[in-house]
Design an enzyme around this catalytic site. Structure first.
Site, PDB file in Angstrom:
ATOM      1  CG  ASN A   1       3.336   3.644   6.761  1.00  0.00           C
ATOM      2  OD1 ASN A   1       2.741   3.461   5.702  1.00  0.00           O
ATOM      3  ND2 ASN A   1       3.467   2.686   7.669  1.00  0.00           N
TER       4      ASN A   1
ATOM      5  CD  GLU B   1       2.309  -5.765   8.007  1.00  0.00           C
ATOM      6  OE1 GLU B   1       2.469  -7.005   7.913  1.00  0.00           O
ATOM      7  OE2 GLU B   1       3.014  -4.947   7.414  1.00  0.00           O
TER       8      GLU B   1
ATOM      9  CG  ASN C   1      -3.072  -8.648  16.048  1.00  0.00           C
ATOM     10  OD1 ASN C   1      -2.969  -7.518  16.493  1.00  0.00           O
ATOM     11  ND2 ASN C   1      -3.748  -9.598  16.654  1.00  0.00           N
TER      12      ASN C   1
ATOM     13  CG  HIS D   1      -0.179   0.016   2.530  1.00  0.00           C
ATOM     14  ND1 HIS D   1       0.364   1.159   3.075  1.00  0.00           N
ATOM     15  CD2 HIS D   1       0.120  -0.988   3.384  1.00  0.00           C
ATOM     16  CE1 HIS D   1       0.962   0.868   4.209  1.00  0.00           C
ATOM     17  NE2 HIS D   1       0.833  -0.434   4.425  1.00  0.00           N
ATOM     18  N   GLY D   2       0.263   2.397  -0.334  1.00  0.00           N
ATOM     19  CA  GLY D   2       0.952   3.683  -0.264  1.00  0.00           C
ATOM     20  C   GLY D   2       1.213   4.105   1.175  1.00  0.00           C
TER      21      GLY D   2
END
Length: 278
Positions: free
Chosen positions: A53, A125, A127, A47-48
């Site tokens: 992030n 993703e 956990n 993903h972007g």
């Protein structure tokens, strides 16, 4: 590269009572279709970039929207795929909003805006349990100390041991640590590596089985950095995996043929770079 064989196949049974010739013809048809659809290319896209992030906070099952830069890089990826004349017969995302947003941007920019996609929670993703949203360094320090290391030693060992093996060990240590933090009915514990690998490989097996059944040649899977790395490492123990993980909107390509997976490309940013030029 050595290829790791996984059990993914199409189970078909044809019963035509009292007509041996008809049975043979049906079996030949099934066999011909299986041969015709025997090669499937899976394009794994990370993903972007998201808000979490950007601030370096752990982001597993919790979610955050794409940043303006994250949106832009997903758009570039779509344009680059279009320039390479790559379209998809089927698209999958995890159940996280950031992968769905990325998939929609890719499809809008590669000429497949109206294409639907399938959400599969198994493609999520890792956990991180009660460590979700914590600063990454703080979470990693907790794991390092449980291993009797400093944060710096932990990061050095990750470089030495390889990202794939390190994150599996990281997951196991975190899951053990998190057992003390879980309150029944309030939160969930971090996953261990066995649970993570199990759900990811099962999802991939199902994706390929459907592709063979439906005749899909190109499949897009928008997932997450650690999850994609884990699948690549499971499929090919000798694949050259980046020591610090995958870049946002990178493509990693896996080919399934004759019952075997092969990793053809990892962390490929050329589609993004070409899309930026469009």
């Amino acid at each position: 590269m050595n290829m790791k064989k996984l059990l993914v196949g199409v189970v078909a049974a044809v019963f035509l009572t009292g007509c041996a010739g008809g049975t043979d013809k049906a079996e030949n048809t099934v066999e011909s279709k299986a041969q015709e659809n025997s090669e499937v290319t899976i394009y794994f896209a990370r993903h972007g970039k998201t808000m979490l992030n950007t601030v370096d906070r752990s982001q597993g099952w919790i979610d955050a929207p794409l940043t303006p830069a994250g949106i832009e890089v997903a758009e570039f990826l779509g344009k680059g795929l279009k320039a390479a004349d790559i379209t998809f017969d089927k698209v999958y995302t995890s159940s996280s909003g950031r992968t769905q947003e990325t998939a929609e941007l890719i499809l809008e920019n590669n000429g497949q805006k109206d294409m639907d996609y399938t959400k599969d929670k198994r493609l999520r993703e890792y956990n991180f349990g009660t460590y979700e949203g914590m600063m990454n360094e703080e979470m990693q320090t907790a794991v390092a100390e449980a291993d009797g290391k400093t944060y710096e030693e932990f990061m050095e060992d990750m470089q030495k041991d390889g990202f794939y093996k390190s994150i599996l060990h990281f997951a196991d240590v975190l899951a053990e640590l998190d057992q003390e933090n879980v309150e029944e009915g309030v939160n969930w514990p971090a996953e261990d590596s066995q649970a993570i690998v199990g759900r990811l490989t099962a999802a991939l097996d199902d994706i390929v089985a459907e592709a063979e059944k439906e005749g899909h040649k190109n499949v897009l899977v928008v997932s997450h950095g650690m999850s994609i790395i884990t699948l690549l490492g499971e499929l090919d123990s000798e694949a050259e995996l980046p020591p610090t993980g995958l870049k946002n909107a990178s493509i990693s390509t896996v080919v399934y043929k004759d019952g075997e997976y092969s990793v053809d490309a990892v962390n490929d940013m050329t589609y993004v770079e070409n899309g930026e030029k469009e």
